[in-house]
Design a protein around this motif. Sequence first.
Motif, PDB file in Angstrom:
ATOM      1  N   GLN A   1     104.999  79.336  44.991  1.00 16.60           N
ATOM      2  CA  GLN A   1     104.998  80.043  43.800  1.00 16.60           C
ATOM      3  C   GLN A   1     106.736  80.125  43.280  1.00 16.60           C
ATOM      4  O   GLN A   1     106.563  79.716  42.834  1.00 16.60           O
ATOM      5  CB  GLN A   1     104.773  81.751  44.180  1.00 16.60           C
TER       6      GLN A   1
ATOM      7  N   GLN B   1      95.896  78.131  35.261  1.00 21.06           N
ATOM      8  CA  GLN B   1      95.071  79.431  35.197  1.00 21.06           C
ATOM      9  C   GLN B   1      94.412  79.796  33.823  1.00 21.06           C
ATOM     10  O   GLN B   1      94.230  79.276  33.145  1.00 21.06           O
ATOM     11  CB  GLN B   1      96.481  79.661  35.899  1.00 21.06           C
TER      12      GLN B   1
ATOM     13  N   TRP C   1      93.612  83.419  32.670  1.00 22.20           N
ATOM     14  CA  TRP C   1      94.115  84.558  32.368  1.00 22.20           C
ATOM     15  C   TRP C   1      93.010  85.760  31.322  1.00 22.20           C
ATOM     16  O   TRP C   1      91.937  85.080  30.580  1.00 22.20           O
ATOM     17  CB  TRP C   1      95.619  84.737  31.898  1.00 22.20           C
TER      18      TRP C   1
ATOM     19  N   PRO D   1     102.191  81.247  30.962  1.00 19.71           N
ATOM     20  CA  PRO D   1     102.606  82.369  31.922  1.00 19.71           C
ATOM     21  C   PRO D   1     104.134  82.975  32.205  1.00 19.71           C
ATOM     22  O   PRO D   1     104.839  84.077  32.304  1.00 19.71           O
ATOM     23  CB  PRO D   1     101.939  81.716  33.121  1.00 19.71           C
TER      24      PRO D   1
ATOM     25  N   ASP E   1     101.318  92.374  38.436  1.00 19.27           N
ATOM     26  CA  ASP E   1     101.110  91.230  39.195  1.00 19.27           C
ATOM     27  C   ASP E   1     101.374  91.250  39.984  1.00 19.27           C
ATOM     28  O   ASP E   1     102.308  91.062  41.090  1.00 19.27           O
ATOM     29  CB  ASP E   1     102.625  90.430  38.271  1.00 19.27           C
TER      30      ASP E   1
ATOM     31  N   GLN F   1      99.446  88.812  43.330  1.00 16.29           N
ATOM     32  CA  GLN F   1      99.561  87.631  43.693  1.00 16.29           C
ATOM     33  C   GLN F   1      98.644  87.508  45.336  1.00 16.29           C
ATOM     34  O   GLN F   1      99.997  87.562  45.788  1.00 16.29           O
ATOM     35  CB  GLN F   1      99.814  86.461  43.219  1.00 16.29           C
TER      36      GLN F   1
ATOM     37  N   GLY G   1      94.494  86.757  41.410  1.00 15.76           N
ATOM     38  CA  GLY G   1      94.861  87.840  40.875  1.00 15.76           C
ATOM     39  C   GLY G   1      93.945  89.191  41.211  1.00 15.76           C
ATOM     40  O   GLY G   1      93.318  89.101  41.468  1.00 15.76           O
TER      41      GLY G   1
ATOM     42  N   ALA H   1      98.088  89.615  36.522  1.00 18.13           N
ATOM     43  CA  ALA H   1      98.264  88.232  37.404  1.00 18.13           C
ATOM     44  C   ALA H   1      97.611  86.789  36.748  1.00 18.13           C
ATOM     45  O   ALA H   1      95.770  87.346  35.814  1.00 18.13           O
ATOM     46  CB  ALA H   1      98.070  87.946  38.975  1.00 18.13           C
TER      47      ALA H   1
ATOM     48  N   GLU I   1      94.071  80.538  40.304  1.00 20.28           N
ATOM     49  CA  GLU I   1      95.402  79.783  40.132  1.00 20.28           C
ATOM     50  C   GLU I   1      95.451  78.438  41.070  1.00 20.28           C
ATOM     51  O   GLU I   1      94.244  78.565  41.887  1.00 20.28           O
ATOM     52  CB  GLU I   1      97.029  80.238  39.919  1.00 20.28           C
TER      53      GLU I   1
END
Length: 268
Positions: A32, A53, A55, A140, A226, A228, A250, A255, A259
């Motif tokens: 990350q 990703q 969302w 993001p 957030d 993760q 997430g 988050a 992903e």
Amino acid sequence: MKKLVLIGIVSIVLGMAAIGAADVTQNDRLLQRPEWDGAVVQQNWVDGTMRFQQWDTPFGDADAWILGPTFITSLPANRLLELGGRFNVIRFDPDDFSSENGLGDIELWGKYQFIQTSEYMLSAGLLVTLPTGSEDVVLPSASGEFNVEAFAAGRFQASRALALIAHAGVRQNSDMDVDIGPFDGELDGELQFLAGGGVIFEVAPQLKLQGEINFATEAYDEYDNDIQFRVGFDYQIQPDLLIGGGTGIGLDDGAPEVEVAVRCAFLF
């Protein structure tokens, strides 16, 4: 889809304990944020990463494709000082509005390793973002504002094959202009508190597995925390070339729900 990702994550984490081992070095980093580590790179490090990703945003469901390089170096005159930077090109694809392409914020950081032993490493650093992000993209990492983050990070070398990594920090997010669909306005930036940790485990001379969980409070007034959780791997094709990737989920609405990332890194 989240359940399938979680099953894959648990399977990899359980498998990490069942295989033999070799060396983990300061050049090995979590997926990350590679700066969140007490280690300092001992070579120049160039990484190209692509992320997909999904969302659930305040503006509705959206997909994001993120592609960009990260460069990290330590100065030949002072191997305790690490400098780095990255930028991303983002395709933001909301379900309810037209897709947008744009540049994310350029991130620059420096950190200093002030404790280094055979087992313990501790560093502290400062990261700033340059206001290059597009207000049509937002997620993001495209605030289009100047933001500042201070962090401390540690590494415990539990064995030659296993490194335990942790970080904590604070980030001031400036107010952000947004122009997505019918929403054209400003989001109030918040003071964020950051914390997390992970492991890197070498299961074979060319293969390393990793897992991490990271937490951050809300970045903006309309956002959520957030959190993760992800696992990944690095495979060393040559001593100076590796490929890798990972998957994550997430655990809060701030988050990405899911992903998937792939990367290629070159050391010189």
